[in-house]
Design an enzyme around this catalytic site. Structure first.
Site, PDB file in Angstrom:
ATOM      1  N   GLN A 234       5.616   9.072 -14.732  1.00 38.06           N
ATOM      2  CA  GLN A 234       4.729   8.058 -15.284  1.00 38.06           C
ATOM      3  C   GLN A 234       5.513   6.792 -15.612  1.00 38.06           C
ATOM      4  O   GLN A 234       6.737   6.788 -15.578  1.00 38.06           O
ATOM      5  CB  GLN A 234       4.039   8.577 -16.543  1.00 38.06           C
ATOM      6  CG  GLN A 234       5.006   9.074 -17.603  1.00 38.06           C
ATOM      7  CD  GLN A 234       4.332  10.000 -18.591  1.00 38.06           C
ATOM      8  OE1 GLN A 234       3.119  10.104 -18.621  1.00 38.06           O
ATOM      9  NE2 GLN A 234       5.119  10.673 -19.416  1.00 38.06           N
ATOM     10  N   HIS A 263      -2.990  11.272 -35.682  1.00 38.77           N
ATOM     11  CA  HIS A 263      -2.237  12.530 -35.703  1.00 38.77           C
ATOM     12  C   HIS A 263      -2.583  13.393 -36.915  1.00 38.77           C
ATOM     13  O   HIS A 263      -2.581  14.619 -36.803  1.00 38.77           O
ATOM     14  CB  HIS A 263      -0.735  12.240 -35.608  1.00 38.77           C
ATOM     15  CG  HIS A 263      -0.334  11.752 -34.249  1.00 38.77           C
ATOM     16  ND1 HIS A 263      -0.023  10.436 -33.990  1.00 38.77           N
ATOM     17  CD2 HIS A 263      -0.253  12.397 -33.057  1.00 38.77           C
ATOM     18  CE1 HIS A 263       0.251  10.293 -32.689  1.00 38.77           C
ATOM     19  NE2 HIS A 263       0.112  11.470 -32.106  1.00 38.77           N
ATOM     20  N   ASP A 287       5.759  12.423 -27.813  1.00 36.21           N
ATOM     21  CA  ASP A 287       6.233  11.420 -28.771  1.00 36.21           C
ATOM     22  C   ASP A 287       6.646  12.026 -30.109  1.00 36.21           C
ATOM     23  O   ASP A 287       7.182  11.337 -30.971  1.00 36.21           O
ATOM     24  CB  ASP A 287       5.175  10.324 -28.966  1.00 36.21           C
ATOM     25  CG  ASP A 287       3.840  10.897 -29.389  1.00 36.21           C
ATOM     26  OD1 ASP A 287       3.820  11.973 -30.022  1.00 36.21           O
ATOM     27  OD2 ASP A 287       2.797  10.273 -29.089  1.00 36.21           O
ATOM     28  N   ASP A 307       6.119  19.285 -22.768  1.00 36.29           N
ATOM     29  CA  ASP A 307       5.732  17.984 -22.226  1.00 36.29           C
ATOM     30  C   ASP A 307       6.504  17.789 -20.934  1.00 36.29           C
ATOM     31  O   ASP A 307       7.699  18.034 -20.858  1.00 36.29           O
ATOM     32  CB  ASP A 307       6.053  16.864 -23.213  1.00 36.29           C
ATOM     33  CG  ASP A 307       5.412  15.544 -22.790  1.00 36.29           C
ATOM     34  OD1 ASP A 307       4.546  15.055 -23.529  1.00 36.29           O
ATOM     35  OD2 ASP A 307       5.786  15.002 -21.726  1.00 36.29           O
ATOM     36  N   ASP A 341       5.507  21.444 -16.560  1.00 35.57           N
ATOM     37  CA  ASP A 341       4.070  21.251 -16.439  1.00 35.57           C
ATOM     38  C   ASP A 341       3.356  22.274 -17.302  1.00 35.57           C
ATOM     39  O   ASP A 341       3.618  23.468 -17.192  1.00 35.57           O
ATOM     40  CB  ASP A 341       3.665  21.451 -14.971  1.00 35.57           C
ATOM     41  CG  ASP A 341       3.230  20.154 -14.348  1.00 35.57           C
ATOM     42  OD1 ASP A 341       2.606  19.358 -15.063  1.00 35.57           O
ATOM     43  OD2 ASP A 341       3.516  19.944 -13.167  1.00 35.57           O
ATOM     44  N   ASP A 359      -2.843  17.970 -26.517  1.00 34.44           N
ATOM     45  CA  ASP A 359      -2.867  16.517 -26.721  1.00 34.44           C
ATOM     46  C   ASP A 359      -2.500  15.809 -25.423  1.00 34.44           C
ATOM     47  O   ASP A 359      -1.437  15.213 -25.291  1.00 34.44           O
ATOM     48  CB  ASP A 359      -1.868  16.167 -27.844  1.00 34.44           C
ATOM     49  CG  ASP A 359      -2.006  14.715 -28.291  1.00 34.44           C
ATOM     50  OD1 ASP A 359      -3.004  14.073 -27.912  1.00 34.44           O
ATOM     51  OD2 ASP A 359      -1.118  14.230 -29.007  1.00 34.44           O
TER      52      ASP A 359
END
Lengths: 505, 555
Positions: A234, A263, A287, A307, A341, A359
């Site tokens: 990305q 959050h 994050d 992630d 993944d 999320d």
């Protein structure tokens, strides 16, 4: 000599028409409605050519010099026209003014060219020959341009490079004219220098136009970019100064000013009801903000964060600015980061978790839509206990209400019980979440919020959670569909609903 | 105005000459720099692979001979030659029936046949067959295998199957590039005139009618496998005309519809509607009646490696029976056994196998090249083999940095360009579930050489330089994706000299196919050319049927 000048007529008419076509195409790309764009641009362009022809009579001295100067200007303005239009689209308040001014300027300059050329040639040809030849070449050039543009230029070179290429041709015509008339032109050397500089400049523009287009892309962020990186997965962009925003592929993920609302609402209603929760799984959330909220619970022993993108998790575990924001959550001994993944990882997962936080980015395309399907939730079901909770961020029930309720239906279709709720996050708008749990057959009492919140929360409380559960009529769905891999209903709904808003605003 | 004149400097000055030279050098250098920068395609590596031809041609030329004194290396009850879907299915059935004493010989290094597949660091990808439609009720063997492999998860009381949704083709399934933009689905629906639209609707009404028709014998008009179809003369008559004639007879003339039918016959049979029997052409549309609890009727199952997935599963089950790199060059049918000789392509050693029964699961054109007839007996006429048509294909697997942009709806699994000679491409990574938005992928491009006679096609297939293939393939893809050349990392070419069988006029219900169905003493045949339609269901049916026959003879 005569022939040389006639070929010049041919080249400049080709260039002229190309600029017109480029302006029309860029305008249709950027503004839509190609019929309007093309017809207004052709009209404006032809009108200003008329203006140019009219003005040509005021050129009395140094016709050849003026001709060369006009050529150089056309080369510069026309050559960079596509780039200017793409670039300025983001900055200019009224793009059409820029567009038509540019078309007008090019039109005037092209309009001056042919009359001047005819005057240069008049000593060498009879009038009837002059008119016939100049216009023949002019029109043949126009035919060539109109064929080459759609068949060769647009598919092979693209608009930006085509316009630079024809700018170069214009300047070459100027150089050639300078050469032909080198004996009678004043300031020959300075004109030559300008011309060669232009050739070099336009060639560089041609060679690096890909980079230019990319730069134009980054200008679409309104604030100063403080970090940007393209990972294999990305494009990560962070903008701002003291307060900053994270964008993934151009979509806002959080704004440091109000991310706490997002959050807190994601984590606390669920985790505050699980005083025994020991193991937590976060899917997405690289994050570290969700992890930060979870670490406020001493009973949680381990957090597994899956992630895909190491570039993102590294950024949020190493850079000072971001560590301050997520309170160094990713480096906590209780947090384990796995860069895989989510779906592939889940399929091979043998553990069970007390809370699963899902999320992911919004289902704005078919790849992401797969992460909201019944197939995906069936995998999630495999890693929870009957009394575990799952919480899912699920887009805005106000802007995309059918999408939101589609996620609810999909969860229910695989046997989850659900509690949808929503919170107001100023940067995003009214945002939706869903708590889901498996429950046993005896679990008829339903879910009760525990409200065991850690101290220091700024947004979530017993009272605020109560208000999150109320869905007014404008957030109720008009259709209920189940999102499956082989129908991708959610993406279709989501596209339709956000398009509607994109149109109204 | 004074004329500029060259009279006083006709001689080129030394400095002018040098300046000119430098200018030329700079122009040349810049030109080369720009050319290299933008001619990205020249650097794209292209590899020509494909089914092995060296040994195949040695067999054809008869240069491999069996030493008459060669000892028998091994004795088995059943020998299967050919590791495509038919051969593997025969083995699968024998094993199910408890017969373990069999061997399967495969010419290539890997099993697969027309369902071959490959893999690189980005993804697995098909080199041939790449999907299977939902199984019809009558396709019992397919349903059995699907349940065994977990492709069908459960079947309810009414017989409706729930498929594994990871294998069902994910949405969006198909898109068509027409009039400068991608539309959803392959049936043209953009920019149609009302009468064209009406004709397409009428066509599908006729198809749905055929799909639901049954003959006076109670059988469906078009069944899968096709041998279970009704034998009513009304339907069989369709086999005697071409699909093109049938369209004309039924007043179908709208160009978008004709294109669509043309696309479909090329897709399934590698041939144009003029060369395909109308029965086969209609079967393509009217044969599929498969249903699933969790998908629409026209759904298909697919995997990154295409039908290579099923090949791998079957190969795992049969691993101990399979010998690869085995080039059979000699088959001799004796009264009490079949003697088969093969050469190991790696060690170049020859082996002689004696089997009670042989299942010949190769395309039939191979048979005359390997069958050694007993000179003392009346020879068997194998000339009918020449009537079977296997059109040539080119399949290219193209590795991309990511899928290039295109106008219109989002990327789909199957991507086709209107009026192109190719069939477009399928995306190998379509079934992945990933958070990544753009990632490297492999697309499989299919091109049947349907516009010429098969032998000419085969010549064209092999004669063309790989670089020329690369150029023409990329040029074709650029119609859909103008910038695709900048995304290509490598190209693998996989030419099929003899591709799938093609059902020409009168093939399916005529004499030739009847001859293909007959056994030859102890040799039983299994291949989709016995159906005339090459797909997974037919191949598997022929394999299982052959195994059933052999089993009956064994006991």
């Amino acid at each position: 000599m005569t022939w040389a000048l006639l070929i010049t007529a041919f080249v400049i008419s080709t260039c002229g028409l190309i600029y017109e076509l480029i302006a029309g195409t860029v305008a249709s790309y950027l503004l839509g409605d190609s019929v309007t764009q093309f017809s207004t641009i052709i009209g404006v362009y032809l009108f200003f050519m008329g203006v140019g022809s009219f003005l040509s009579k005021y050129v009395e001295k140094n016709i050849i010099l003026t001709f060369v100067q006009v050529e150089l200007l056309v080369g510069l303005v026309g050559g960079s026209s596509a780039t200017i239009l793409f670039f300025m689209f983001e900055y200019v308040e009224n793009f059409r003014i820029l567009l038509y001014s540019l078309v007008g300027i090019i039109g005037v300059l092209i309009g001056i060219e042919i009359p001047l050329l005819m005057r240069i040639l008049k000593g060498q040809l009879e009038f009837k020959d002059l008119v016939s030849k100049v216009f023949t070449f002019d029109y043949v050039g126009a035919l060539l341009a109109s064929l080459v543009f759609p068949l060769v230029l647009v598919p092979y070179l693209g608009l930006v490079r085509s316009s630079f290429l024809f700018g170069i041709f214009n300047v070459l015509v100027a150089i050639w004219t300078l050469h032909l008339f080198r004996k009678e032109i004043p300031w020959l050397n300075s004109m030559r220098t300008i011309a060669f500089t232009l050739v070099v400049g336009l060639t560089l523009g041609f060679a690096f136009s890909e980079k230019l287009v990319k730069m134009a892309e980054t200008t679409s962020y309104h604030e100063h970019i403080i970090y940007s990186k393209s990972s294999p997965y990305q494009r990560i962009v962070i903008t701002g100064g003291k307060r900053f925003k994270l964008f993934l592929n151009g979509n806002l993920q959080f704004n440091s000013q109000d991310e706490y609302r997002y959050h807190e609402a994601l984590i606390h209603p669920a985790l505050g009801s699980l005083p025994e929760a020991k193991k937590v799984l976060i899917l997405g959330g690289g994050d570290g903000m969700a992890a930060r909220e979870i670490l406020k619970y001493p009973q949680v022993e381990s957090i597994t964060l899956v992630d895909l993108d190491p570039a993102l998790t590294n950024l949020f575990s190493k850079q000072k600015l971001f560590i301050e924001l997520n309170q160094d959550s990713l480096n906590s001994p209780r947090v384990k980061v796995i860069n895989k993944d989510a779906f592939v990882w889940l399929r091979h997962c043998k553990q069970k978790f007390d809370l699963v936080v899902v999320d992911f980015p919004d289902p704005s395309n078919f790849s992401l839509g797969k992460l909201y399907t019944d197939t995906f939730y069936r995998q999630v079901k495999k890693v929870v206990n009957p009394d575990s909770l799952v919480v899912i961020q699920s887009t805005s029930p106000y802007f995309a209400r059918n999408s939101f309720w589609c996620v609810v239906s999909t969860l229910e279709s695989v046997g989850f019980k659900t509690i949808p709720y929503h919170a107001y996050v100023p940067s995003f708008g009214d945002w939706g979440y869903i708590i889901a749990w498996e429950g046993g057959a005896s679990d008829s009492a339903g879910f009760q919020f525990g409200h065991h919140y850690p101290s220091g929360l700024k947004y979530v409380s017993k009272d605020s959670v109560a208000s999150m559960l109320d869905f007014p009529a404008d957030m109720k769905p008009s259709v209920r569909e189940v999102n499956k891999l082989n129908n991708q209903s959610l993406v279709h709904l989501f596209e339709a609903e956000w398009d509607e808003y994109a149109e109204t605003f | 105005m004074p004329k500029p004149s060259d009279s006083d400097d006709t001689r080129i000055k030394r400095s002018t000459f040098l300046k000119g030279l430098i200018g030329l050098a700079i122009a040349g250098g810049t030109g080369k720099f720009l050319y290299d920068r933008y001619n990205t395609l020249a650097h794209v590596p292209v590899r020509l692979l494909g089914p092995s031809m060296d040994f195949g041609h040695m067999v054809r030329d008869g240069s491999l001979k069996l030493d008459p004194n060669a000892p028998v290396s091994k004795k088995v009850k059943v020998l299967i030659i050919g590791g495509g879907i038919a051969g593997l299915s025969a083995g699968w059935w024998l094993k199910k029936e408890g017969i373990e004493d069999f061997m399967l010989l495969e010419l290539e290094g890997k099993t697969g046949g027309n369902s071959a597949s490959g893999e690189n660091r980005v993804s697995a990808y098909p080199r041939g067959a790449h999907y299977i439609p939902l199984a019809n009720a009558e396709s019992t063997y397919v349903r059995m295998l699907f349940q065994e492999l977990g492709i069908i998860e459960t079947v309810d009381a009414t017989g409706i199957a729930t498929y594994n949704d990871l294998y069902l083709c994910h949405d969006p399934e198909e898109r068509l590039f027409k009039d400068g933009s991608f539309q959803e689905g392959l049936v043209p629906n953009r920019g149609l005139r009302p009468e064209e639209k009406a004709e397409i609707e009428r066509f599908f009404k006729v198809i749905v009618d055929y799909r639901n028709r049954r003959g006076s014998d109670g059988k469906p008009a078009f069944a899968i496998p096709l041998d279970l179809s009704s034998r009513d003369e009304e339907f069989l008559a369709l086999d005697k005309m071409s699909m093109e004639q049938w369209l004309k007879q039924n007043n179908f003339s709208a160009r978008p519809l004709l294109w669509y039918v043309d696309y479909c016959t090329r897709d399934d049979y590698g041939a144009k509607p003029a060369d395909v029997s109308a029965w086969a052409g209609i079967h393509y549309f009217a044969g599929r009646r498969g249903r699933a609890a969790n998908a629409e009727q026209n759904a298909v199952v697919t995997w990154p490696q295409g039908n290579g997935f099923v090949v791998q599963k079957l190969t795992e089950k049969l691993a101990s029976h399979i010998t690869t790199d085995a080039c059979v060059f000699h088959i001799e049918s004796k009264a009490d056994a079949v003697r088969t000789a093969y050469i190991d392509r790696k060690s170049r050693k020859t082996f002689l196998i004696e089997a009670d029964h042989l299942i010949f699961a190769c395309p039939r054109f191979i048979l005359p090249r390997v069958l050694k007839q007993d000179a003392s007996k009346k020879s068997i006429d194998l000339d009918y083999v020449k009537e079977v048509v296997y059109p040539p294909w080119m399949v290219a697997n193209i590795t991309l940095r990511s899928l290039p942009p295109a106008r219109g709806i989002a990327r789909a699994w199957d991507n086709v360009c209107y009026l192109s000679d190719s069939l477009g491409y399928v995306v190998a990574t379509h079934q992945n579930i990933s958070t990544r938005l753009s990632s490297p992928t492999v697309i499989t491009y299919y091109y049947p050489l349907a516009d010429r006679r098969p032998d000419n096609g085969r010549m064209a297939l092999y004669r063309a330089d790989p670089e020329d293939w690369k150029e023409s393939i990329v040029e074709d893809l650029m119609r859909m994706h103008p910038t695709i050349d900048r995304y290509i990392e490598s190209i693998e070419l996989w030419p099929w000299g003899h591709g799938m069988v093609s059902p020409g006029l009168g093939y399916i219900w005529g004499d030739t196919r009847q001859k293909l169905l007959q056994d030859l003493d102890r040799i039983v045949f299994a291949h989709s050319d016995m159906s005339g339609i090459s797909n997974f269901e037919e191949s598997q049916y022929r394999g299982v049927e052959a195994a059933i026959k052999v089993k009956a003879q064994l006991s």
